[in-house]
Design a protein around this motif. Structure first.
Motif, short mmCIF file in Angstrom:
data_model
loop_
_atom_site.label_atom_id
_atom_site.label_comp_id
_atom_site.label_asym_id
_atom_site.label_seq_id
_atom_site.Cartn_x
_atom_site.Cartn_y
_atom_site.Cartn_z
N PRO A 174 -39.65 -1.42 -39.72
CA PRO A 174 -39.23 -1.72 -38.34
C PRO A 174 -40.30 -2.59 -37.68
O PRO A 174 -41.48 -2.21 -37.66
CB PRO A 174 -39.15 -0.33 -37.68
N HIS A 175 -39.91 -3.75 -37.18
CA HIS A 175 -40.92 -4.69 -36.68
C HIS A 175 -40.27 -5.66 -35.69
O HIS A 175 -40.00 -6.81 -36.03
CB HIS A 175 -41.55 -5.45 -37.85
N PRO A 176 -40.02 -5.20 -34.48
CA PRO A 176 -39.42 -6.12 -33.49
C PRO A 176 -40.29 -7.35 -33.28
O PRO A 176 -41.52 -7.25 -33.18
CB PRO A 176 -39.37 -5.26 -32.22
N ILE B 296 -35.78 -10.50 -34.23
CA ILE B 296 -35.43 -9.47 -35.21
C ILE B 296 -35.92 -8.11 -34.74
O ILE B 296 -36.80 -8.01 -33.86
CB ILE B 296 -36.03 -9.77 -36.60
N ASP B 297 -35.35 -7.07 -35.35
CA ASP B 297 -35.80 -5.70 -35.12
C ASP B 297 -36.39 -5.06 -36.38
O ASP B 297 -37.23 -4.18 -36.29
CB ASP B 297 -34.63 -4.82 -34.63
N LEU C 196 -48.97 -8.47 -47.34
CA LEU C 196 -48.57 -8.67 -45.94
C LEU C 196 -48.69 -7.42 -45.08
O LEU C 196 -48.99 -7.52 -43.90
CB LEU C 196 -47.11 -9.16 -45.89
N THR C 197 -48.45 -6.26 -45.65
CA THR C 197 -48.49 -5.02 -44.87
C THR C 197 -48.57 -3.83 -45.81
O THR C 197 -48.12 -3.89 -46.96
CB THR C 197 -47.22 -4.87 -43.99
N ASP C 198 -49.15 -2.74 -45.33
CA ASP C 198 -49.15 -1.49 -46.08
C ASP C 198 -48.31 -0.44 -45.37
O ASP C 198 -48.36 0.75 -45.70
CB ASP C 198 -50.58 -0.97 -46.30
N GLU C 199 -47.49 -0.87 -44.41
CA GLU C 199 -46.69 0.06 -43.62
C GLU C 199 -45.22 0.09 -44.01
O GLU C 199 -44.47 0.95 -43.53
CB GLU C 199 -46.81 -0.29 -42.12
N ALA C 200 -44.78 -0.83 -44.84
CA ALA C 200 -43.37 -0.86 -45.24
C ALA C 200 -43.05 0.32 -46.16
O ALA C 200 -43.85 0.67 -47.03
CB ALA C 200 -43.04 -2.18 -45.92
N ILE C 201 -41.89 0.91 -45.97
CA ILE C 201 -41.48 2.10 -46.72
C ILE C 201 -40.55 1.70 -47.86
O ILE C 201 -39.52 1.06 -47.64
CB ILE C 201 -40.75 3.10 -45.79
#
Length: 289
Positions: free
Chosen positions: A138-140, A241-242, A253-258
């Motif tokens: 989730p990344h608005p 985007i949401d 890019l990120t370590d927060e994506a599930i």
């Protein structure tokens, strides 16, 4: 058709396997012509064929598919172009050729992979399914401010190839090294002259492969000499985007994506041989053969 394309067509039509591949994958011949015009060759793959009276009845090809897995390079083979003439199916021709290809690959490849909609067939040939995952975040984010444009053939062919040849690895968890051969074949097949899902972004001098559906970003690939931060990528989007779905391991890019189990385009990943990763991953759409 211009004279050069006509000569390429004549040369391709002389190959014994071309009629079978065209019957099995309609549009294959035209895509092969424009793909080989980029400098690639179908004959760079090792081919295995069943012939009868000069007619190719079954075909399997094996290509080298170097992979960066958990930071280490591995030699992987990829089977593609698997098909048998409709009138001769059920006789075991493809099974014989696949087993021949696996045997041939043992001296050069640690494993052989393929994608299929009929996994039970390949399980009988010593393949096993490997679960793939897409990654949800989730990344608005508001509409972007940076320009981008669709990549179109033939005027952007050199640009496309340069970006793929100069690119930094997309992921250190799992990444397929491709000089543009697999990606260009996939991207030009159904949407020529536009490269499917691919946009050039001058700010990063690279390519972003994505689709927007409602307010969700489906991010497939990034080909740039230096991986841009996620917010820089998002600043090239033409709409707000949401949510984001990554169709690759987004460790750069990120370590927060599930991670969530996902079957992309009905393509089950099958592996024969040694496999080296237990962490969730996905082979990006443009890298799937």
């Amino acid at each position: 058709m211009d004279p050069l394309s006509r000569r390429r067509m004549i040369k391709i039509n002389q190959r014994p396997y071309i009629q079978l591949l065209e019957e099995s994958f309609p549009g294959f011949r035209d895509n092969l012509i424009r793909w080989e015009a980029l400098g690639f060759s179908w004959d760079s793959s090792k081919r295995f064929m069943k012939e009868e009276k000069g007619e190719v009845l079954s075909h399997v090809a094996l290509m080298e598919c170097p992979m960066l897995i958990e930071g280490q390079w591995h030699k992987i083979g990829a089977l593609h172009g698997i098909c048998t003439k409709a009138s001769h199916r059920g006789r075991g021709f493809a099974s014989e050729l696949i087993q021949e290809a696996i045997q041939w690959s043992t001296e050069s490849c640690e494993a052989v992979l393929l994608f299929t909609g009929i996994p039970s067939f390949y399980e009988k040939l010593s393949f096993r399914q490997i679960q793939e995952y897409r990654f949800h975040l989730p990344h608005p984010h508001p509409k972007g401010s940076q320009p981008s444009r669709p990549v179109v053939a033939p005027q952007d062919n050199d640009l496309f190839l340069r970006c793929f040849r100069e690119r930094e690895p997309l992921s250190h968890r799992l990444w397929v090294k491709d000089n543009g051969a697999v990606a260009s074949f996939n991207a030009l097949f159904a949407t020529f002259p536009t490269y499917w899902s691919v946009y050039y972004c001058p700010m990063i001098d690279g390519l972003i492969s994505y689709q927007l559906k409602d307010r969700t970003l489906h991010l497939y690939d990034i080909a740039a000499s230096k991986m841009p931060p996620l917010d820089v990528i998002l600043d090239h989007l033409p709409a707000a985007i949401d949510d984001i779905y990554f169709y690759f391991s987004p460790d750069q890019l990120t370590d927060e994506a599930i991670p969530e189990p996902h079957l992309y385009d009905d393509g089950h990943l099958m592996i024969c041989g040694s496999w080296h990763t237990l962490q969730p991953f996905m082979i990006p759409p443009l890298s799937r053969c």
